[in-house]
Design an enzyme around this catalytic site. Sequence first.
Site, PDB file in Angstrom:
ATOM      1  N   GLU A 149      35.628  44.229  35.667  1.00  0.00           N
ATOM      2  CA  GLU A 149      36.975  44.213  35.072  1.00  0.00           C
ATOM      3  C   GLU A 149      37.001  43.655  33.642  1.00  0.00           C
ATOM      4  OE1 GLU A 149      39.215  42.063  37.985  1.00  0.00           O
ATOM      5  OE2 GLU A 149      38.958  43.595  39.523  1.00  0.00           O
ATOM      6  N   GLU A 264      35.707  50.593  45.476  1.00  0.00           N
ATOM      7  CA  GLU A 264      36.742  49.941  46.277  1.00  0.00           C
ATOM      8  C   GLU A 264      37.876  50.941  46.490  1.00  0.00           C
ATOM      9  OE1 GLU A 264      37.679  46.017  44.597  1.00  0.00           O
ATOM     10  OE2 GLU A 264      35.825  46.179  43.439  1.00  0.00           O
TER      11      GLU A 264
END
Length: 309
Positions: A149, A264
């Site tokens: 991220e 994910e």
Amino acid sequence: MRRRDFVLGALGTGALPYLVPAPAFAQTKRAAIPYGAAIRDGAMIDDPVYPQAIIDYCQLVVGEGNLKWSELRPTRETFAFQLADDLMAFADKNGMEMRGHTLVWYASNPDWVEAIANADEARAEMVHHIETVVGRYKGRVRSWDVVNEPMADHPKTGALYRDSIWLRHLGPDYVELALRTAAAVDPDAQLVINDFDFEQSNDKARAKRKAFLDMVRGLKSRDVPLHAIGLQGHIQGELTIDKPGLTAFVAELASMDLAVLVTELDVIDNLLPRPEIERDGIIAQRAKDYLRGYWGGKTPRSRAHLGHQ
């Protein structure tokens, strides 16, 4: 009918490689996209059904927290590998792979990391951490989320990257440093940058896709070792999926000789209608649209790990 049966049925044939149950799945797992899950350490001990479900349905495992700095680095001087080693042993025993998550992240850091005072200290600690962790699992963990991220939620000129201890002391070059360090330790490992919020039909997602592509192009132009991009499908259930935008984004990444992984996948349902049958229908449709956007109507080729941090 159970909620899970409804959702899986609604997903339909577009997601079948993920859904075939054991033992039938075991007969086709080498041809199918590998399916995985994030593993909760406590449940592996306390709930006997939980590890058996992992064995029956998964080919990949990743620890929810056992390789994050908060769990792995209780102090500057120590590494706490026991939980990660236990999961690695579980994977080895059951013929699975374990992915590494994550080497560098803005979050889930112990207090001593957030107290790092300068660039030299930040560089030394990051390099030491990556060398120690990747070195321990060299040849066993074959895919690492090296940087997790890195992009700002709302990227704009002069502020493309998410604030972090690493960005503050090292600037955007921390991404390159992390990747080059990991590659030096294990040249055969797949090195991944993992991020989220690319799939929505809004200006925020479009800006993030553009900023992310610009970052990746810069890394590739400097021959930085980067092999794959991890897409975190934290789908906001109330928002539609931009299937053409997601397909184009994945295609652009693939054109740079990068694998694209669904690392994910979950649907956030707190803003969806309360009746289960209505809510689950929307959840199933969002997941189906996400996977169709990711695949772009083509035969699935990329590896996938589905889980949640």
